[in-house]
Design an enzyme around this catalytic site. Structure first.
Site, mmCIF file in Angstrom:
data_model
loop_
_atom_site.group_PDB
_atom_site.id
_atom_site.type_symbol
_atom_site.label_atom_id
_atom_site.label_comp_id
_atom_site.label_asym_id
_atom_site.label_seq_id
_atom_site.Cartn_x
_atom_site.Cartn_y
_atom_site.Cartn_z
ATOM 1 N N SER A 48 0.846 -1.199 0.000
ATOM 2 C CA SER A 48 0.000 0.000 0.000
ATOM 3 C C SER A 48 0.882 1.250 0.000
ATOM 4 O O SER A 48 1.512 1.560 -0.998
ATOM 5 C CB SER A 48 -0.968 -0.043 1.179
ATOM 6 O OG SER A 48 -1.956 0.957 1.072
ATOM 7 N N HIS B 107 -5.378 -0.783 -3.953
ATOM 8 C CA HIS B 107 -6.783 -1.010 -3.595
ATOM 9 C C HIS B 107 -7.726 -0.581 -4.719
ATOM 10 O O HIS B 107 -8.853 -0.135 -4.483
ATOM 11 C CB HIS B 107 -7.144 -0.271 -2.296
ATOM 12 C CG HIS B 107 -6.086 -0.349 -1.244
ATOM 13 N ND1 HIS B 107 -5.630 -1.551 -0.751
ATOM 14 C CD2 HIS B 107 -5.366 0.623 -0.612
ATOM 15 C CE1 HIS B 107 -4.678 -1.311 0.156
ATOM 16 N NE2 HIS B 107 -4.504 -0.002 0.249
#
Length: 210
Positions: free
Chosen positions: A121, A162
């Site tokens: 991330s 994401h």
């Protein structure tokens, strides 16, 4: 360079580390850079990344860039590792802490010299060309002193993790807004939560990571 850039799923981690360290998990000196999670210290999810690594059999060694006083001491820390894992969290805080005391320059040199790098991330986002496109997902005001949003430029694109909108905090509408706002100015790579970017030298491949 050898990098594994994750969105959320981490199943590609053991194979990557085995390939690039030649060691069993318990023997890998795996640094765990935790600065992106520092703003969330009271939240239940803070240790999720670490627990997954422990479940794989690794013994993460915590590294906090914010607390490293000099570039030389950061170089010494990285020289003592077989690989570095940079956890998810607040992207702007992470890059801000690495920019202090020229730690980012040290990290760039070490990774380009062969230190295996895993980023999840936020840790994946900073490896790209710019972190500006995640301004819709993270909070630029969390690092008010950070004015340069250039990433570490291990890859020549800006990574949007994401991107399949499965995580409640980052719904499909937010991802669409991000693409609409930033794709005219940035080359974006949309990374789903079951995908990773595998970087070997100049070759970049999308691989499965559930």
């Amino acid at each position: 360079m050898n990098l594994l850039l994750l969105s959320w799923g981490a199943s590609a981690v053991p194979g990557f580390l085995a390939d690039h360290t030649g060691k069993e998990p318990g023997d890998v000196r795996l640094g765990y850079l935790n600065d992106a999670m520092l703003p969330y210290q009271n939240e239940e999810f803070v240790e999720i990344d670490r627990y997954r690594l422990i479940d794989f059999g690794y013994r993460p060694i915590t590294v906090t860039a914010r607390d490293v006083p000099t570039a030389e001491s950061f170089a010494d820390i990285l020289d003592g590792l077989d690989a570095l894992y940079v956890c998810g969290g607040e992207t702007f805080v992470l890059l801000d802490h690495l920019r202090r005391n020229s730690l980012a320059d040290v990290l760039i040199d070490k990774v380009r010299d062969g230190l295996p790098y895993i980023g999840l991330s936020a840790g994946a986002v900073i490896a790209g060309a710019s972190i500006e496109p995640v301004s819709t997902m993270d909070d630029p005001t969390s690092a008010p002193g950070l004015s340069d949003y250039r990433g570490l430029c291990f890859v020549g694109t800006s990574i949007i993790p994401h991107a399949d909108g499965r995580i409640e905090l980052f719904p499909p509408e937010l991802i669409a807004d991000t693409v609409r706002e930033y794709s005219p100015r940035f080359d974006l790579t949309l990374l789903h939560d079951d995908q990773a970017l595998l970087v070997s030298g100049d070759e970049v491949t999308v691989v499965e990571s559930r």
